[in-house]
Design an enzyme around this catalytic site. Structure first.
Site, PDB file in Angstrom:
ATOM      1  N   ASN A   1      -0.977  -2.196  48.649  1.00  0.00           N
ATOM      2  CA  ASN A   1      -0.697  -2.404  47.219  1.00  0.00           C
ATOM      3  C   ASN A   1      -0.180  -3.820  46.969  1.00  0.00           C
ATOM      4  OD1 ASN A   1       2.514  -2.238  46.675  1.00  0.00           O
ATOM      5  ND2 ASN A   1       2.013  -0.923  48.408  1.00  0.00           N
TER       6      ASN A   1
ATOM      7  N   TYR B   1       2.713 -11.723  52.909  1.00  0.00           N
ATOM      8  CA  TYR B   1       2.112 -10.542  53.530  1.00  0.00           C
ATOM      9  C   TYR B   1       0.954 -10.026  52.654  1.00  0.00           C
ATOM     10  CZ  TYR B   1       1.859  -5.430  54.220  1.00  0.00           C
ATOM     11  OH  TYR B   1       1.432  -4.134  54.371  1.00  0.00           O
TER      12      TYR B   1
ATOM     13  N   SER C   1       3.514   4.904  52.311  1.00  0.00           N
ATOM     14  CA  SER C   1       3.234   6.097  53.096  1.00  0.00           C
ATOM     15  C   SER C   1       4.313   6.299  54.151  1.00  0.00           C
ATOM     16  CB  SER C   1       1.839   6.002  53.736  1.00  0.00           C
ATOM     17  OG  SER C   1       1.438   7.280  54.180  1.00  0.00           O
TER      18      SER C   1
HETATM   19  P1  NAI Z   1       4.007  -0.337  61.303  1.00  0.00           P
HETATM   20  O1  NAI Z   1       4.686  -1.645  61.205  1.00  0.00           O
HETATM   21  O2  NAI Z   1       4.844   0.865  61.596  1.00  0.00           O
HETATM   22  O3  NAI Z   1       2.845  -0.405  62.381  1.00  0.00           O
HETATM   23  C1  NAI Z   1       2.096  -1.574  62.647  1.00  0.00           C
HETATM   24  C2  NAI Z   1       1.780  -1.606  64.125  1.00  0.00           C
HETATM   25  O4  NAI Z   1       1.058  -2.808  64.383  1.00  0.00           O
HETATM   26  C3  NAI Z   1       3.031  -1.616  65.015  1.00  0.00           C
HETATM   27  O5  NAI Z   1       2.973  -0.565  65.962  1.00  0.00           O
HETATM   28  C4  NAI Z   1       3.012  -2.991  65.675  1.00  0.00           C
HETATM   29  O6  NAI Z   1       3.511  -2.981  66.999  1.00  0.00           O
HETATM   30  C5  NAI Z   1       1.534  -3.343  65.618  1.00  0.00           C
HETATM   31  N1  NAI Z   1       1.339  -4.793  65.642  1.00  0.00           N
HETATM   32  C6  NAI Z   1       2.004  -5.729  64.942  1.00  0.00           C
HETATM   33  N2  NAI Z   1       1.586  -6.969  65.273  1.00  0.00           N
HETATM   34  C7  NAI Z   1       0.604  -6.799  66.219  1.00  0.00           C
HETATM   35  C8  NAI Z   1      -0.199  -7.695  66.949  1.00  0.00           C
HETATM   36  N3  NAI Z   1      -0.103  -9.027  66.795  1.00  0.00           N
HETATM   37  N4  NAI Z   1      -1.086  -7.186  67.833  1.00  0.00           N
HETATM   38  C9  NAI Z   1      -1.195  -5.852  68.002  1.00  0.00           C
HETATM   39  N5  NAI Z   1      -0.457  -4.938  67.322  1.00  0.00           N
HETATM   40  C10 NAI Z   1       0.441  -5.414  66.439  1.00  0.00           C
HETATM   41  O7  NAI Z   1       3.223  -0.127  59.924  1.00  0.00           O
HETATM   42  P2  NAI Z   1       2.602   1.208  59.324  1.00  0.00           P
HETATM   43  O8  NAI Z   1       3.510   1.715  58.283  1.00  0.00           O
HETATM   44  O9  NAI Z   1       2.165   2.101  60.409  1.00  0.00           O
HETATM   45  O10 NAI Z   1       1.330   0.614  58.561  1.00  0.00           O
HETATM   46  C11 NAI Z   1       0.079   0.521  59.201  1.00  0.00           C
HETATM   47  C12 NAI Z   1      -0.789  -0.454  58.424  1.00  0.00           C
HETATM   48  O11 NAI Z   1      -0.882  -0.011  57.076  1.00  0.00           O
HETATM   49  C13 NAI Z   1      -0.254  -1.881  58.393  1.00  0.00           C
HETATM   50  O12 NAI Z   1      -1.343  -2.781  58.493  1.00  0.00           O
HETATM   51  C14 NAI Z   1       0.373  -2.002  57.022  1.00  0.00           C
HETATM   52  O13 NAI Z   1       0.308  -3.330  56.536  1.00  0.00           O
HETATM   53  C15 NAI Z   1      -0.489  -1.055  56.205  1.00  0.00           C
HETATM   54  N6  NAI Z   1       0.235  -0.492  55.079  1.00  0.00           N
HETATM   55  C16 NAI Z   1       1.202   0.453  55.293  1.00  0.00           C
HETATM   56  C17 NAI Z   1       1.885   0.993  54.228  1.00  0.00           C
HETATM   57  C18 NAI Z   1       2.900   2.075  54.389  1.00  0.00           C
HETATM   58  O14 NAI Z   1       3.501   2.463  53.372  1.00  0.00           O
HETATM   59  N7  NAI Z   1       3.136   2.621  55.568  1.00  0.00           N
HETATM   60  C19 NAI Z   1       1.624   0.523  52.859  1.00  0.00           C
HETATM   61  C20 NAI Z   1       0.585  -0.470  52.761  1.00  0.00           C
HETATM   62  C21 NAI Z   1      -0.089  -0.947  53.837  1.00  0.00           C
HETATM   63  C1  15L Z   2       3.527  -1.987  52.439  1.00  0.00           C
HETATM   64  O1  15L Z   2       2.503  -2.670  52.417  1.00  0.00           O
HETATM   65  C2  15L Z   2       4.347  -1.876  53.670  1.00  0.00           C
HETATM   66  O2  15L Z   2       3.549  -1.903  54.842  1.00  0.00           O
HETATM   67  C3  15L Z   2       5.226  -0.652  53.714  1.00  0.00           C
HETATM   68  O3  15L Z   2       6.213  -0.861  54.711  1.00  0.00           O
HETATM   69  C4  15L Z   2       5.875  -0.324  52.362  1.00  0.00           C
HETATM   70  O4  15L Z   2       6.901  -1.185  52.122  1.00  0.00           O
HETATM   71  C5  15L Z   2       4.843  -0.336  51.255  1.00  0.00           C
HETATM   72  O5  15L Z   2       3.972  -1.444  51.282  1.00  0.00           O
HETATM   73  C6  15L Z   2       5.467  -0.254  49.848  1.00  0.00           C
HETATM   74  O6  15L Z   2       5.013  -0.975  48.960  1.00  0.00           O
HETATM   75  O7  15L Z   2       6.369   0.554  49.649  1.00  0.00           O
END
Ligand code: NAI
Ligand code: 15L
Length: 281
Positions: free
Chosen positions: A125, A149, A179
């Site tokens: 988002n 970001y 999420s």
């Molecule tokens: P998270 O931060 O928990 O997981 C990201 C993973 O990527 C981590 O396990 C980390 O070790 C790995 N990582 C980071 N840099 C790396 C690198 N250089 N090489 C290999 N691995 C690397 O994030 P989450 O919540 O699991 O989100 C997953 C994806 O979804 C991310 O790309 C995030 O930007 C996107 N996202 C997540 C949201 C949420 O609310 N959880 C919202 C919007 C987007």
């Molecule tokens: C994101 O893109 C981030 O990965 C997550 O950690 C949350 O902060 C989410 O957006 C959000 O907007 O709440």
């Protein structure tokens, strides 16, 4: 860095032969791994962090996405990728550059060379977070990233568009809201995506026959919405959950002068003031 472990007993009859999941030990990666077991004979899980115990159907690769050779090897023999790896919050530019920009280029470059059919890209988002909360944005809304970001997520959406137009490599850009197990603040009542709905979104993005280059918002069926998925209806994503179950956690307050606070005015919330961050010392 290369810790590689082959630990699978491939079973016939699953829709995919091999799926790659990056970011496999992150918040969302951990939620998804159970579901992927039913969809692929082999799930290749990858992260920069240690992977821990692998399931029978999993093979693991620990690698930095910024390592071009490692990423090239990671994509070998893969049918489709669920790309969750990378920095998931605002961070100094140099760090974002390696994980989210160079890392993403490495992934697409290797995917194209290995003939991968489709990538599911975890956009955010925050690619459109500088739209005001008084607007409903659809998938054609102009990009308005709310932090560096968010800028990297715009890069990912543009890079994937290029790889589709140039090579026919399909991508679904999932603009995920918030999420987590549960909303953590009033804003997340609007942006909440339950884990169950996240898995359903991934299922729709993986199994829709043709997706081309698609964008879809990842939010549950919340009472208030800032996003409109009408133009992504062909993906068939129908969220089952709602943040309504959590509204009691954040009692309604009368509108106040806080209204002028940018973190209240714009969809990105606190991210709109989070950057740019100083370089690492
Ligand atoms: P998270 O931060 O928990 O997981 C990201 C993973 O990527 C981590 O396990 C980390 O070790 C790995 N990582 C980071 N840099 C790396 C690198 N250089 N090489 C290999 N691995 C690397 O994030 P989450 O919540 O699991 O989100 C997953 C994806 O979804 C991310 O790309 C995030 O930007 C996107 N996202 C997540 C949201 C949420 O609310 N959880 C919202 C919007 C987007
Ligand atoms: C994101 O893109 C981030 O990965 C997550 O950690 C949350 O902060 C989410 O957006 C959000 O907007 O709440």
């Amino acid at each position: 860095m290369s810790e590689r472990s082959m630990n699978h007993d491939a079973k016939a009859g699953k829709p995919f032969r091999r799926l790659l999941l990056t970011g496999a030990v992150g918040n969302l990666g951990r939620q998804l791994r159970g579901a992927l077991a039913a969809w692929a004979e082999v799930v290749r899980v990858s992260d920069i962090a240690p992977l821990g115990q692998l399931a029978e159907h999993e093979e693991g690769i620990v690698a930095d996405l910024a390592d071009r050779d490692a990423v090239y090897r990671m994509l070998e023999g893969v049918d489709a990728v669920i790309h969750l790896g990378g920095i998931s919050v605002e961070a100094p530019f140099d760090a974002l550059m390696e994980s989210n920009i160079r890392g993403l280029y490495n992934l697409y470059s290797a995917a194209q060379k290995h003939g991968v059919k489709r990538v599911l890209y975890a956009s955010s988002n925050h690619a459109v977070g500088f739209h005001p909360v008084t607007e409903v944005v659809d998938i054609d809304a102009p990009l308005r990233p709310d932090c560096l970001y968010g800028v990297t997520k715009c890069f990912g959406e543009a890079l994937s568009r290029y790889y589709y137009d140039r090579f026919g490599l399909e991508t679904v850009c999932m603009r995920i809201g918030s999420s987590f197990e549960a909303p953590k603040n009033p804003r997340m009542l609007v942006t909440y995506l339950s884990y169950r709905d996240f898995i359903e979104l991934v299922r729709c993005a993986l199994f829709t026959n043709r997706v081309g280059h698609a964008i879809v918002y990842g939010v549950s069926d919340n009472r208030v919405k800032w996003v409109d998925n009408t133009k992504a209806a062909f993906l068939g994503f129908r969220p089952q959950d709602s943040s309504m179950d959590y509204e009691h956690l954040f009692p309604v307050a009368a509108p106040s002068q806080e209204f002028n606070d940018p973190t209240q005015r714009f969809q990105g919330g606190p991210f709109v003031l989070a950057g740019p961050m100083e370089p690492d010392a």
